[in-house]
Write a protein that holds these residues in place. Structure first.
Motif, PDB file in Angstrom:
ATOM      1  N   ALA A   1       7.499  12.643  16.469  1.00 52.23           N
ATOM      2  CA  ALA A   1       7.523  11.400  17.238  1.00 52.23           C
ATOM      3  C   ALA A   1       8.939  11.046  17.680  1.00 52.23           C
ATOM      4  CB  ALA A   1       6.923  10.267  16.409  1.00 52.23           C
ATOM      5  N   LYS A   2       9.912  11.307  16.817  1.00 52.54           N
ATOM      6  CA  LYS A   2      11.311  11.038  17.181  1.00 52.54           C
ATOM      7  C   LYS A   2      11.727  11.927  18.347  1.00 52.54           C
ATOM      8  CE  LYS A   2      14.421   9.131  15.551  1.00 52.54           C
ATOM      9  NZ  LYS A   2      15.111   7.904  16.010  1.00 52.54           N
ATOM     10  N   ARG A   3      11.320  13.187  18.301  1.00 54.83           N
ATOM     11  CA  ARG A   3      11.659  14.099  19.397  1.00 54.83           C
ATOM     12  C   ARG A   3      10.996  13.685  20.693  1.00 54.83           C
ATOM     13  NH1 ARG A   3      11.221  20.184  16.672  1.00 54.83           N
ATOM     14  NH2 ARG A   3      12.969  19.955  15.207  1.00 54.83           N
ATOM     15  N   ALA A   4       9.855  13.026  20.599  1.00 57.22           N
ATOM     16  CA  ALA A   4       9.169  12.546  21.802  1.00 57.22           C
ATOM     17  C   ALA A   4       9.785  11.267  22.346  1.00 57.22           C
ATOM     18  CB  ALA A   4       7.687  12.324  21.501  1.00 57.22           C
ATOM     19  N   GLY A   5      10.771  10.718  21.654  1.00 57.42           N
ATOM     20  CA  GLY A   5      11.473   9.530  22.129  1.00 57.42           C
ATOM     21  C   GLY A   5      10.912   8.219  21.645  1.00 57.42           C
ATOM     22  N   ALA A   6       9.995   8.236  20.686  1.00 56.63           N
ATOM     23  CA  ALA A   6       9.374   6.995  20.205  1.00 56.63           C
ATOM     24  C   ALA A   6      10.213   6.361  19.110  1.00 56.63           C
ATOM     25  CB  ALA A   6       7.967   7.280  19.683  1.00 56.63           C
ATOM     26  N   LEU A   7      10.039   5.077  18.944  1.00 58.35           N
ATOM     27  CA  LEU A   7      10.573   4.367  17.785  1.00 58.35           C
ATOM     28  C   LEU A   7       9.596   4.600  16.639  1.00 58.35           C
ATOM     29  CD1 LEU A   7      12.791   2.311  16.807  1.00 58.35           C
ATOM     30  CD2 LEU A   7      11.115   0.524  17.286  1.00 58.35           C
ATOM     31  N   VAL A   8      10.064   5.181  15.552  1.00 60.42           N
ATOM     32  CA  VAL A   8       9.185   5.614  14.469  1.00 60.42           C
ATOM     33  C   VAL A   8       9.392   4.709  13.255  1.00 60.42           C
ATOM     34  CG1 VAL A   8       8.507   7.518  12.977  1.00 60.42           C
ATOM     35  CG2 VAL A   8       9.319   7.983  15.295  1.00 60.42           C
ATOM     36  N   VAL A   9       8.312   4.083  12.826  1.00 57.26           N
ATOM     37  CA  VAL A   9       8.330   3.208  11.658  1.00 57.26           C
ATOM     38  C   VAL A   9       7.333   3.753  10.647  1.00 57.26           C
ATOM     39  CG1 VAL A   9       7.902   0.892  10.778  1.00 57.26           C
ATOM     40  CG2 VAL A   9       9.000   1.191  13.004  1.00 57.26           C
ATOM     41  N   GLY A  10       7.821   4.139   9.489  1.00 59.36           N
ATOM     42  CA  GLY A  10       6.944   4.583   8.422  1.00 59.36           C
ATOM     43  C   GLY A  10       6.411   3.395   7.646  1.00 59.36           C
ATOM     44  N   VAL A  11       5.156   3.452   7.284  1.00 56.32           N
ATOM     45  CA  VAL A  11       4.520   2.423   6.451  1.00 56.32           C
ATOM     46  C   VAL A  11       3.950   3.152   5.246  1.00 56.32           C
ATOM     47  CG1 VAL A  11       2.841   0.555   6.364  1.00 56.32           C
ATOM     48  CG2 VAL A  11       3.963   1.106   8.528  1.00 56.32           C
ATOM     49  N   ALA A  12       4.635   3.039   4.114  1.00 55.56           N
ATOM     50  CA  ALA A  12       4.319   3.877   2.957  1.00 55.56           C
ATOM     51  C   ALA A  12       3.886   3.032   1.774  1.00 55.56           C
ATOM     52  CB  ALA A  12       5.538   4.722   2.575  1.00 55.56           C
ATOM     53  N   ALA A  13       2.769   3.409   1.177  1.00 60.47           N
ATOM     54  CA  ALA A  13       2.293   2.796  -0.063  1.00 60.47           C
ATOM     55  C   ALA A  13       2.535   3.779  -1.204  1.00 60.47           C
ATOM     56  CB  ALA A  13       0.805   2.457   0.040  1.00 60.47           C
ATOM     57  N   THR A  14       3.129   3.290  -2.284  1.00 61.46           N
ATOM     58  CA  THR A  14       3.410   4.146  -3.437  1.00 61.46           C
ATOM     59  C   THR A  14       2.526   3.749  -4.609  1.00 61.46           C
ATOM     60  OG1 THR A  14       5.282   2.666  -3.924  1.00 61.46           O
ATOM     61  CG2 THR A  14       5.764   4.730  -2.793  1.00 61.46           C
ATOM     62  N   PRO A  15       2.268   4.675  -5.536  1.00 60.11           N
ATOM     63  CA  PRO A  15       1.229   4.464  -6.551  1.00 60.11           C
ATOM     64  C   PRO A  15       1.632   3.487  -7.649  1.00 60.11           C
ATOM     65  CG  PRO A  15       2.305   6.582  -6.875  1.00 60.11           C
ATOM     66  CD  PRO A  15       2.851   6.027  -5.599  1.00 60.11           C
ATOM     67  N   PHE A  16       0.636   3.098  -8.431  1.00 60.90           N
ATOM     68  CA  PHE A  16       0.865   2.318  -9.645  1.00 60.90           C
ATOM     69  C   PHE A  16       1.580   3.200 -10.670  1.00 60.90           C
ATOM     70  CE2 PHE A  16      -2.975   0.393  -7.795  1.00 60.90           C
ATOM     71  CZ  PHE A  16      -2.623  -0.953  -7.779  1.00 60.90           C
ATOM     72  N   ASP A  17       2.305   2.558 -11.576  1.00 59.64           N
ATOM     73  CA  ASP A  17       2.987   3.324 -12.623  1.00 59.64           C
ATOM     74  C   ASP A  17       2.006   4.059 -13.520  1.00 59.64           C
ATOM     75  OD1 ASP A  17       5.350   2.408 -11.628  1.00 59.64           O
ATOM     76  OD2 ASP A  17       5.703   0.908 -13.200  1.00 59.64           O
ATOM     77  N   CYS A  18       0.803   3.489 -13.685  1.00 55.25           N
ATOM     78  CA  CYS A  18      -0.180   4.107 -14.574  1.00 55.25           C
ATOM     79  C   CYS A  18      -0.753   5.398 -14.012  1.00 55.25           C
ATOM     80  CB  CYS A  18      -1.309   3.124 -14.866  1.00 55.25           C
ATOM     81  SG  CYS A  18      -2.264   2.621 -13.405  1.00 55.25           S
ATOM     82  N   GLU A  19      -0.431   5.734 -12.761  1.00 50.13           N
ATOM     83  CA  GLU A  19      -0.958   6.967 -12.170  1.00 50.13           C
ATOM     84  C   GLU A  19      -0.180   8.205 -12.584  1.00 50.13           C
ATOM     85  OE1 GLU A  19      -2.397   6.761  -8.017  1.00 50.13           O
ATOM     86  OE2 GLU A  19      -1.723   4.671  -8.048  1.00 50.13           O
ATOM     87  N   GLY A  20       0.856   8.024 -13.390  1.00 53.47           N
ATOM     88  CA  GLY A  20       1.540   9.182 -13.954  1.00 53.47           C
ATOM     89  C   GLY A  20       2.876   9.479 -13.330  1.00 53.47           C
ATOM     90  N   ILE A  21       3.755  10.090 -14.121  1.00 54.26           N
ATOM     91  CA  ILE A  21       5.117  10.382 -13.680  1.00 54.26           C
ATOM     92  C   ILE A  21       5.120  11.395 -12.543  1.00 54.26           C
ATOM     93  CG2 ILE A  21       7.283  11.495 -14.396  1.00 54.26           C
ATOM     94  CD1 ILE A  21       7.054  10.169 -17.043  1.00 54.26           C
ATOM     95  N   GLN A  22       4.264  12.414 -12.626  1.00 51.68           N
ATOM     96  CA  GLN A  22       4.270  13.454 -11.599  1.00 51.68           C
ATOM     97  C   GLN A  22       3.935  12.877 -10.223  1.00 51.68           C
ATOM     98  OE1 GLN A  22       1.732  16.760 -12.437  1.00 51.68           O
ATOM     99  NE2 GLN A  22       2.234  17.851 -10.546  1.00 51.68           N
ATOM    100  N   ARG A  23       2.933  12.022 -10.162  1.00 49.33           N
ATOM    101  CA  ARG A  23       2.546  11.437  -8.879  1.00 49.33           C
ATOM    102  C   ARG A  23       3.631  10.477  -8.371  1.00 49.33           C
ATOM    103  NH1 ARG A  23      -2.200  11.296  -6.120  1.00 49.33           N
ATOM    104  NH2 ARG A  23      -2.552   9.544  -4.698  1.00 49.33           N
ATOM    105  N   CYS A  24       4.200   9.683  -9.281  1.00 45.86           N
ATOM    106  CA  CYS A  24       5.282   8.775  -8.882  1.00 45.86           C
ATOM    107  C   CYS A  24       6.515   9.552  -8.438  1.00 45.86           C
ATOM    108  CB  CYS A  24       5.622   7.843 -10.035  1.00 45.86           C
ATOM    109  SG  CYS A  24       4.329   6.653 -10.449  1.00 45.86           S
TER     110      CYS A  24
END
Length: 447
Positions: free
Chosen positions: A122-145
């Motif tokens: 998207a950046k190469r196409a000239g767009a303004l790129v905004v990531g919207v990221a959800a991260t897991p609960f702590d109880c989901e484990g160290i590997q996933r976090c």
């Protein structure tokens, strides 16, 4: 004499919502049902089951020849290979877009591995790129976090800005008996309200318009974590209620995020918004962010007697410039969030160096995570980076020479009589006894 081009320019920016992975697909499908006109939604996944539930967004199956529609099983490298195999089709999705929201859940396979690659397209196409990221609960484990932390970092290095929504922050709003479905519903609602608030702010006309150029000036090439808050209040004290809801939002952390932000975009929407209400809201924000650059917009769109407040907070870019070291992260006390809005702060090394990617953090404030970044691609290696890698390999060369030479050992087998060939002459050819096995005559080492 040639006729001038009478094609009018687009009245509104072209906005794309792209959901990646199971979490991103669910969120974008919800957003597609309530998004304002002009927003195009796409759902992308390696698992055909999640795409089969989509009815509002345009779907695309990633990596038909690699995972074959069965998902990645949390393997972000497989997701990266799948998305790379479809790069031509994905480039068409982000083509001619002015603003691209990449919505993904971090910690799994598809969202973590595919989001940085799509952001780069998207950046190469000239767009303004905004990531919207959800991260897991702590109880989901160290590997996933741990994997979520690495994916968030990779996305931040490519996107103009990343709006981070930690699921763990939802626990602050409820009691210990908060149900899992309720917690996920609250987390998803915060994320969807933020994306919708920004989209409506750009597309709906108002008394004080916020233009797409205002958003670009706020987040373009910052490569940092930001925050978006969207709240709604009704009643006679709707202004005070909106301010209190904003300050109690997990992303604001009681006003700390406002204090750290260097640019703010505030949009107020509602029927019959008075100057006193606008002054009260902007004063409450400016008191907590006196040094921040402020852009204010207002519109009369709304339902009933409600007032809607959207605040976009941008921080200074955290990626170090060439030849400049990033500031060391400040460790956060136990149980508290860091200044970036999540509990695992990190600083990216210089863009020219891949050697220090795994060593910039001493582990303080990282909850024991040890993220190992992916190897750089050939086209990403600069001449300076290539020289650094060669010098690193040269330092390791003496260690290879010190390795003990492998010697072929003989098994203590009992010598068996040759029978009738006991008294026969050995078969000698060019000085070699052909009665001996070839590997012994030639000194070959067997594995």
């Amino acid at each position: 004499m040639s006729k001038p081009d009478n094609k009018p320019p687009a009245a509104n920016p072209a906005i794309r919502l792209v959901g990646l992975g199971e979490t991103g697909v669910k969120l974008v499908e919800t957003l597609a049902m309530i998004a304002p006109e002009g927003v195009v939604a796409h759902s992308l996944d390696t698992d055909n089951r999640s795409l089969s539930r989509c009815h509002q967004s345009k779907t695309f199956l990633l990596g038909q020849a690699i995972p074959c529609g069965l998902g990645t099983g949390g393997d972000s490298a497989l997701a990266r290979a799948a998305v790379e195999s479809d790069s031509d089709d994905l480039a068409g999705i982000v083509e001619d877009a002015d603003l691209v929201f990449i919505v993904a859940g971090m910690g799994g396979g598809t969202g973590t591995g595919a989001a940085p690659f799509l952001a780069n397209l998207a950046k190469r196409a000239g767009a303004l790129v905004v990531g919207v990221a959800a991260t897991p609960f702590d109880c989901e484990g160290i590997q996933r976090c741990n994997q979520a932390t690495g994916g968030l970092r990779d996305l931040k290095q490519v996107a103009d800005a990343v709006f981070h929504f930690p699921n763990q922050d939802v626990i602050q709003l409820g009691d210990s008996d908060l149900g899992l479905n309720q917690a996920l519903e609250i987390a998803n609602r915060h994320l969807c309200e933020a994306v919708l608030g920004v989209s409506r702010m750009l597309l709906e006309s108002g008394m004080l318009n916020v233009s797409f150029a205002d958003l670009q000036a706020l987040v373009r090439d910052r490569h940092s974590l930001g925050a978006v808050v969207h709240v709604e209040a009704t009643g006679a004290d709707r202004t005070d209620e909106a301010v209190n809801k904003m300050l109690s939002h997990p992303a604001v952390r009681g006003g700390e995020t406002l204090k750290e932000a260097n640019s703010l975009l505030v949009h107020i929407s509602g029927t019959e918004v008075t100057m006193a209400e606008m002054n009260a809201i902007t004063t409450a924000i400016c008191d907590r962010a006196p040094a921040a650059k402020l852009v204010v917009g207002a519109s009369a769109n709304g339902s009933g007697e409600s007032i809607q407040l959207t605040v976009v907070m941008a921080h200074t870019g955290r990626l170090a410039e060439s030849g400049e070291e990033g500031a060391p992260p400040k460790p956060a006390p136990a149980g508290q969030e860091s200044g970036s809005g999540f509990s695992d702060p990190f600083n990216a090394p210089g863009a020219d160096s891949y050697l220090d990617l795994g060593s910039e953090s001493s582990g303080t404030g990282r909850s024991g995570f040890a993220y190992t970044p992916p190897a750089p691609t050939a086209d990403a290696l600069t001449p300076e980076c290539r020289d650094d890698l060669i010098r690193e390999a040269a330092r390791e060369e003496p260690n290879r020479a010190k390795r003990r030479k492998i010697v072929q050992e003989m098994l203590p087998l009992e010598i068996v009589s040759k029978g009738r060939f006991e008294n026969s002459e050995p078969t000698i050819h060019q000085g070699e006894d052909l009665d001996q096995p070839t590997y012994i005559r030639r000194g070959a080492i067997l594995n």
